[in-house]
Design an enzyme around this catalytic site. Structure first.
Site, short mmCIF file in Angstrom:
data_model
loop_
_atom_site.label_atom_id
_atom_site.label_comp_id
_atom_site.label_asym_id
_atom_site.label_seq_id
_atom_site.Cartn_x
_atom_site.Cartn_y
_atom_site.Cartn_z
N CYS A 1 27.95 19.24 31.43
CA CYS A 1 28.02 20.20 32.53
C CYS A 1 27.42 19.48 33.72
O CYS A 1 26.30 18.99 33.65
CB CYS A 1 27.21 21.45 32.20
SG CYS A 1 26.97 22.50 33.63
N CYS B 1 22.63 24.40 36.96
CA CYS B 1 22.83 25.04 35.65
C CYS B 1 21.47 25.41 35.03
O CYS B 1 20.62 24.55 34.85
CB CYS B 1 23.59 24.08 34.75
SG CYS B 1 23.63 24.57 33.02
N TYR C 1 -7.15 2.42 6.20
CA TYR C 1 -6.29 1.29 5.87
C TYR C 1 -6.35 0.13 6.87
O TYR C 1 -5.69 -0.87 6.67
CB TYR C 1 -4.84 1.73 5.67
CG TYR C 1 -4.27 2.55 6.80
CD1 TYR C 1 -4.09 2.00 8.06
CD2 TYR C 1 -3.89 3.87 6.60
CE1 TYR C 1 -3.57 2.75 9.10
CE2 TYR C 1 -3.36 4.63 7.63
CZ TYR C 1 -3.20 4.06 8.88
OH TYR C 1 -2.69 4.80 9.89
N LYS D 1 10.68 3.58 3.65
CA LYS D 1 10.70 5.04 3.52
C LYS D 1 11.53 5.42 2.29
O LYS D 1 12.64 4.91 2.12
CB LYS D 1 11.33 5.68 4.76
CG LYS D 1 10.59 5.37 6.06
CD LYS D 1 9.22 5.96 6.12
CE LYS D 1 9.07 7.25 6.88
NZ LYS D 1 9.64 7.41 8.16
N CYS E 1 26.23 28.15 32.20
CA CYS E 1 26.57 28.57 33.57
C CYS E 1 28.06 28.78 33.80
O CYS E 1 28.47 29.23 34.86
CB CYS E 1 26.03 27.57 34.57
SG CYS E 1 26.89 25.99 34.51
N ASP F 1 1.22 10.42 3.51
CA ASP F 1 1.91 11.32 4.42
C ASP F 1 0.92 12.28 5.06
O ASP F 1 0.73 13.40 4.61
CB ASP F 1 2.99 12.09 3.65
CG ASP F 1 3.99 12.73 4.59
OD1 ASP F 1 3.92 12.47 5.80
OD2 ASP F 1 4.83 13.50 4.10
N LYS G 1 2.19 4.64 1.42
CA LYS G 1 2.25 5.19 2.77
C LYS G 1 1.89 6.67 2.68
O LYS G 1 2.69 7.50 2.24
CB LYS G 1 3.64 5.00 3.37
CG LYS G 1 3.72 5.45 4.80
CD LYS G 1 5.03 5.00 5.43
CE LYS G 1 5.07 5.34 6.90
NZ LYS G 1 4.93 6.77 7.17
N CYS H 1 30.85 25.40 30.41
CA CYS H 1 29.43 25.37 30.03
C CYS H 1 28.98 26.72 29.46
O CYS H 1 29.17 27.76 30.11
CB CYS H 1 28.58 25.03 31.24
SG CYS H 1 26.81 25.11 30.90
N GLU I 1 0.85 -1.20 0.00
CA GLU I 1 0.00 0.00 0.00
C GLU I 1 0.88 1.24 0.00
O GLU I 1 2.01 1.20 0.48
CB GLU I 1 -0.86 0.03 1.28
CG GLU I 1 -1.88 -1.08 1.35
CD GLU I 1 -2.55 -1.16 2.72
OE1 GLU I 1 -2.63 -0.14 3.42
OE2 GLU I 1 -2.99 -2.27 3.07
#
Ligand code: IVH
Length: 667
Positions: A419, A424, A219, A307, A404, A114, A112, A401, A110
């Protein structure tokens, strides 16, 4: 009056017929103007005589009153997703696995679509409720918006009670028209038809949704009790006969070679379709074989989604920005010259870590190739050193970091830089974003921007502060109105009632995912008990490993955390498990371990009630009769499944037999 009743009936019939011809069959017998004329006649009658207005009147197609919110509704059975295949090798591996367990099978291929997965419920042949997929377990009630989709029949040809699932989408032509209108009105256009469809279905005003011209392909049937189908292809044919719109480009293939041909064909032809597809879905056709293959936690073993390969484009890397995540990991992000790829404009992409940046030899100023992994997440594939401008330098991550200023560390064996300052700000904000997310406390309307505003203005310092928010705190914020503030406070209030596992997951304890949160909440029931738990007790649980056990115990012994939990408790945030318990299953029941098929119409209970009762007794209910079926409960007009059970010599009970047994067991 009688004449009028007759006229209303005729109008319903004609409008439903013309609608079906136009939107489902693509084959109208009358011009649009005729449909509009009859529709207006009906609208007029309903205005004058409201007693003729019904839930399934064709006039609901134009939309109704605007709603304040969408109700959240639990799906009868979870809406799962499919495992993905990205190439021929993945597909052949899928085929080999299928054949290993089910022998040679036929496949149903089938397109697919979207769009967005939705579930539609019919009672006695009437469309009564439509839900979004949501997190798969709980969706949102978007019935009013779905009623405006003309391809969805409000009434089907048989008085059946069941659930169908499918993909709602916006055809390319509707999308182009909508974006043109938006541009003319000076509004932001939608990035792609999928986003436009999602935006439309999330409209609280169904009159607006009605203008968006969405469509749908169904479906799957969620409950085969009243169906004769023994395969996916027969199920789709049966849906056609009932008046649903299914995709006609489906094809049965006798082996994986045929599947590959089908994929090749549609990879080339997809541009010509009037709607977007993002792949091909391959399903084992026979329902019995589907049952035999079964499901993993997340998806059926009998299907896979291929896909289409991601589109690649070249753009420029302007900068590398750093962000600090919930667990303190510092991630570099590519800031790109905006470029369109696979339907949206991309301007940022994660670069993951320093090692990857070096491996791909990516430098600020480079031309880079980007694509979207799985067509969703933008990714920098490689740089093009041949096009490199002069003066670029190898990139190095900072030593401190960016939020911080605390020194960054690499924990044992980790590639990531972290970090480790618990105060933070960037980490705290990320932790709050996690807390409100869908699988955690599921608080709608609290996005990243709003959380940052609340934090920056020192209105909230930790997640418990959310429960202390007042309208006066919110109203002065940017882009905040009365209604938005009310909705937000209501969503926060509602989240207090969540079952314990949501809070547990939301706290963001390291190594504690959704599944383990569920297991722990079910096992220990509540927070008080969890505080008493020992590491040994945790390790006895199958799904819990050393890392999680240590992390959880350390977390629960932290003074700041104890204070945080108290602060949440003071606002009555629920800390008790509310879901079903595996232990509640009556293990000494004679149904324990049986595989049961319910078929035909039941008169004294719904099929869901019957399955729930059976499941509580430890039985498994499946949709088709196979050698493994222990018992068939046959209601009225049971059809082919009953015949099959007779042929196999499976034990068969009538509804009356079943009720008698239920009464004995429940005593
Ligand atoms: S079957 C157990 N068939 O793709 C899920 N899905 O993850 C069964 N989709 O969520 C889905 N077209 O939204 C199926 N012909 C099709 C489909 C389809 C689109 C979507 C669906 C699902 C996702 C796969």
């Amino acid at each position: 009056m009688n004449d009028l009743a007759n006229r209303v009936e005729t109008l319903h019939r004609l409008l439903n017929q013309y609608n079906h011809e136009y939107y489902v069959m693509d084959n109208p017998s009358v011009p649009d103007s005729e449909y509009d004329k009859l529709l207006h006649e009906l609208i007029h009658i309903e205005e004058e005589h409201p007693e003729f207005k019904t839930e399934d009147s064709p006039t609901v197609r134009v939309g109704g009153e605007a709603q304040a919110t969408f109700n959240k509704v639990r799906h009868d059975t979870p809406m799962l997703s499919l495992a993905n295949a990205f190439n021929e090798e993945d597909l052949r591996r899928f085929d080999a696995r299928v054949r290993e367990h089910a022998g040679k099978v036929e496949y149903m291929c089938e397109l697919k679509i979207d769009g967005l997965a939705v579930s539609l419920k019919y009672e006695n042949g009437r469309f009564v409720q439509g839900l979004t997929r949501g997190d798969g377990t709980i969706g949102e009630d978007i019935t009013e918006n779905l009623r405006t989709i003309r391809a969805i029949p409000l009434k089907i040809k048989k008085p059946l009670t069941f659930e169908v699932r499918g993909e709602a989408f916006m055809p390319k032509a509707s999308f182009e028209r909508l974006n043109k209108e938006k541009e003319e009105a000076g509004e932001q256009a939608f990035a792609n038809p999928r986003n436009a469809a999602a935006g439309s279905l999330r409209q609280l005003d169904s009159k607006l949704a009605a203008k968006r011209r969405l469509s749908i392909f169904l479906y799957s049937v969620n409950d085969f009790t009243n169906f004769h189908a023994t395969s996916q292809s027969e199920a789709l044919d049966e849906l056609d006969e009932l008046g649903f719109k299914t995709n006609q480009n489906r094809k049965r293939e006798s082996d994986i070679e045929g599947v590959l041909e089908y994929i090749k064909y549609w990879t080339e032809k997809r541009q010509d379709l009037s709607y977007d597809i993002d792949g091909i879905v391959i399903k084992v056709n026979d329902l019995e074989e589907q049952d035999e293959l079964g499901y993993t936690q997340k998806s059926p073993r009998w299907a896979i989604a291929y896909k289409f390969p991601a589109e690649e484009v070249v753009t420029t890397l302007h900068d590398i920005e750093l962000s600090v995540g919930r667990t303190g990991v510092v991630t570099p992000t590519a800031v790109l010259e905006p470029v369109r790829v696979a339907g949206t404009t991309v301007s940022r992409a994660s670069l993951h870590n320093e090692d990857l940046i070096h491996e791909k030899d990516i430098r600020i100023g480079d031309s880079v190739v980007i694509k979207k992994a799985g067509d969703i997440i933008p990714e920098v594939v490689r740089s093009l050193p041949d096009r490199r401008p002069e003066g670029t330098e190898t990139y190095h991550m900072p030593t401190h970091c960016p939020s911080c200023g605390h020194e960054l560390v690499r924990l044992d064996g980790e590639i990531a830089l972290r970090c480790i300052n618990p105060k933070c700000p960037a980490q705290l904000v990320e932790g709050m974003i996690h807390f409100v997310s869908r699988q955690a406390m599921n608080i709608d309307g609290l996005g990243t921007k709003l959380i940052m505003q609340l934090y920056d203005n020192e209105i909230i310092k930790d997640v418990a502060d959310l429960y202390y928010l007042t309208k006066d705190d919110l109203l002065p914020l940017e882009r905040m109105g009365e209604k938005k503030a009310d909705n937000l406070l209501n969503a926060i209030e509602a989240s207090k009632e969540n079952s314990f596992e949501h809070l547990l997951f939301g706290l963001g304890i390291r190594h504690l995912g959704v599944k383990a949160s569920q297991v722990i909440a079910e096992r220990f029931d509540n927070m008080e008990r969890l505080f008493e738990v020992t590491e040994e007790e945790l390790l006895e649980i199958h799904d819990i490993g050393d890392k999680l056990a240590t992390s959880l115990i350390t977390y629960l012994n932290n003074e700041d955390i104890i204070a945080l939990i108290d602060k949440l408790r003071a606002k009555n945030v629920n800390m008790k498990y509310k879901g079903i318990r595996t232990s509640e299953i009556e293990s000494d029941s004679e149904f324990n371990g049986l595989t049961v098929v319910l078929t035909g119409k039941l008169h004294n209970m719904t099929r869901t009630e019957a399955s729930k009762w059976l499941e509580a007794q430890g039985a498994k209910t499946t949709s088709s009769v196979t050698k493994k079926t222990d018992l068939v409960i046959a209601g009225e007009d049971a059809g082919s499944k009953l015949t099959k059970a007779e042929k196999l010599g499976t034990e068969i009970w009538s509804e009356a037999d079943f009720i008698q047994k239920q009464n004995e067991v429940d005593q």
